[in-house]
Design a protein around this motif. Sequence first.
Motif, short mmCIF file in Angstrom:
data_model
loop_
_atom_site.label_atom_id
_atom_site.label_comp_id
_atom_site.label_asym_id
_atom_site.label_seq_id
_atom_site.Cartn_x
_atom_site.Cartn_y
_atom_site.Cartn_z
N ALA A 171 -15.27 35.76 1.11
CA ALA A 171 -14.54 36.79 0.37
C ALA A 171 -15.48 37.86 -0.16
N ARG A 172 -16.61 37.44 -0.69
CA ARG A 172 -17.55 38.41 -1.27
C ARG A 172 -18.22 39.26 -0.20
N VAL A 173 -18.62 38.65 0.90
CA VAL A 173 -19.25 39.41 1.98
C VAL A 173 -18.29 40.42 2.57
N MET A 174 -17.05 39.98 2.84
CA MET A 174 -16.08 40.83 3.54
C MET A 174 -15.53 41.95 2.67
N HIS A 175 -15.45 41.72 1.35
CA HIS A 175 -14.73 42.69 0.53
C HIS A 175 -15.55 43.33 -0.59
N VAL A 176 -16.74 42.83 -0.86
CA VAL A 176 -17.58 43.42 -1.91
C VAL A 176 -18.92 43.88 -1.35
N GLU A 177 -19.68 42.95 -0.78
CA GLU A 177 -21.03 43.28 -0.35
C GLU A 177 -21.06 44.25 0.83
N VAL A 178 -20.03 44.23 1.68
CA VAL A 178 -20.01 45.17 2.80
C VAL A 178 -19.96 46.60 2.28
N ARG A 179 -19.34 46.82 1.14
CA ARG A 179 -19.32 48.15 0.53
C ARG A 179 -20.64 48.48 -0.14
#
Length: 201
Positions: free
Chosen positions: A113-121
């Motif tokens: 969840a964090r990689v896909m929706h926070v860290e990618v940004r």
Amino acid sequence: MAGREYRGMSAEQRLADRRERLITAAYTLFANPGFHGTTIERLCATARISNRAFYECFSGRDDLMRAVYDRCVEETLASVSAAIEQAPPMLDDRIVAGIGEYVRFVTKDARRARVMHVEVRRAGDVLSGARQRSVLEFSKVIERAVDDVQHRPPLESHLLALGVIGAITELLIEWVLSDPAPPVDRLVATATHIFRSSFRP
């Protein structure tokens, strides 16, 4: 000529093994402490490879982040597509199956969840192309799911799909960053309501 074998592995197998170890290490570290908080040195130490070996696998952190993100997207797409295909052919059943599977699959592992929706940004422009491609792929899944619905709003399905994806993305960002996080079932119910409201006449 093929490379010599070392410890029973060919040069190609060793490269694939190192690459996979780096992806596994990055999956955890890019989620916490995050993309900007993770150095190549720390990635190499966690994956138990040398800095030189890192650059045999990836051109840099951005390249590795793209590989991790793409893996997350591929696994999520496969899970959601399977759930929709197995659901009864009614639109409402597809909505419940697809939206529910997406939210539950992504939140099943907080790193995903964090990689896909926070860290990618947070990774910035270098990942914008990969993110745009993933949004397009998910929009295609939604469009296929509603393709044979006879009575739809007089709006373009692709734009509606993008709107739904944006809403679900924000719900998942809220889940990642909030303390306490909202219950997953509430996320599913909210996302399902948004989908129904968008595609029903």
